[in-house]
Each structure stands twice: as structure tokens, then as C-alpha cells.
Design an enzyme around this catalytic site. Sequence first.
Site, PDB file in Angstrom:
ATOM      1  CB  VAL A 108      -0.927   0.038   1.234  1.00 48.23           C
ATOM      2  CG1 VAL A 108      -1.852   1.254   1.170  1.00 48.23           C
ATOM      3  CG2 VAL A 108      -1.741  -1.249   1.339  1.00 48.23           C
ATOM      4  CB  CYS A 109       0.877   4.287   0.273  1.00 49.05           C
ATOM      5  SG  CYS A 109       1.196   6.067   0.114  1.00 49.05           S
ATOM      6  N   GLY A 110       3.570   3.763  -0.037  1.00 49.49           N
ATOM      7  CA  GLY A 110       5.025   3.649  -0.073  1.00 49.49           C
ATOM      8  C   GLY A 110       5.565   2.271   0.212  1.00 49.49           C
ATOM      9  CB  THR A 125       4.184   3.904  -5.029  1.00 47.31           C
ATOM     10  OG1 THR A 125       4.351   4.256  -3.655  1.00 47.31           O
ATOM     11  CG2 THR A 125       4.863   4.940  -5.907  1.00 47.31           C
TER      12      THR A 125
END
Length: 219
Positions: free
Chosen positions: A121-123, A141
Amino acid sequence: MHAQIVLFDGFDPLDAVAPYEVLSAGGAASDGAVSVELVSAEGPREVVSGTGGLALRATAALDPGRAGLIVVPGAAGRIGEPGEEGGDESIPVLLGRTLTTDLPALLKAAMENPRVTVGTVCGGSLVLAMAGLLEGRAATTHHLGLDLLDATGAHAVRARVVDDGDLVTGAGVTSGLDLALYLLEREVGPRIAHAVEELFAYERRGVVWHDRGPAPAGF
């Protein structure tokens, strides 16, 4: 399907809690077909997030040999560079610190295990990318990190969720909901995923990109 959600110092709570809740609800809706736990590279411990000192407890060590799903969140902190005021707690620094732990080696072992799907998730995808684990892989990302993904040899895709087989990545912070619901649908079935959507009063959003079909011409 057993899911291990990884905690590390400075993690973003929403990146971890959103998939945890979705997958837990999926387990309830599927009579136990899904189980989920919070883990860390170091084993059971209190792990402090990057959001106001909020801590969650990892109850076990990350086990790359266990079949199922491993989800890696991103970090929460300042958007900045080392050397800036408060830069030591910036998101790039927090993500970079994971490289000094056992986490990269554990994730490498997980990605080499054909019985494991790694989600981020994300970073979280940047943790893998900076560890040299995403070269040649399609991933996404947060939009501010897409250039870094490309720089590490990954194929950065502007999509909400990117399905590259045993690697499934989500974009910004709230994409943890969409990632987990997509994985529920893919691994357990659409009826279970839809039941959880209804329970949470949430409708998935954005594009799910798949690495299949012909490449578009002229783009």
C-alpha cells in the site's frame, strides 16, 4: 488464505489497518477462509507508527515461508528530504530505515516463494523497490513516488491497483481498502468481496491494471 500485515517503525497506520479490517471481515464472511495477523521483522513487539506516536502490536515474526499474503504498508511523516527541518522523520528517511533491518531479506524470501503473494500500500512498494526487489516488475505507489519506482528499474503504472501476478500494489493511502477488496475478490471470490463492501458502505474506486493483453499502440 492467511495474511501477514507487516509493521515497521514509522509505518502509516491507515495503510495497515484498512487491509487488516477488510481481510478480517472477509474471514468472517467466508467462515474462516481468511485469517490475518500483524507481524514485524523482529517478532512480537509494540511498533510505533509515524502518525502521532500511535502504536500497534505485532503478534508474530514475519514468516516468508508461510503460504498466503504479505502486505507491506508505507510510512507516515513529513514529505521532505534529509537535512531539512524535521527531515530525519520524513517519509523517504523512514522508508529508507527499513533497509537497515531484516525486512528486505525476509521480503526477498517471500517474493521467491511461489506460494506467497506480496501486496503493498502506498510507499510499501518503495520499500521493495529500494531493496532491489522490483526490477522489471509492474507496480504503483503514491503519485509522488512514481519517479522513484521507475528509477529503481520497476515499471511504474498510474493505476489505483496494479496486479502483476504474485505482486499486487496499491497507490495512495486509502488504496489499502481497494487493494484488500480486490485481493478478497481474486483469492476468495467476488461475493465475499461484495459482502464486505456492503458492510463497510464503501464502493471500490479507480482502475485495476493487469499485465496482460496487447500493449496499446501510439501511447
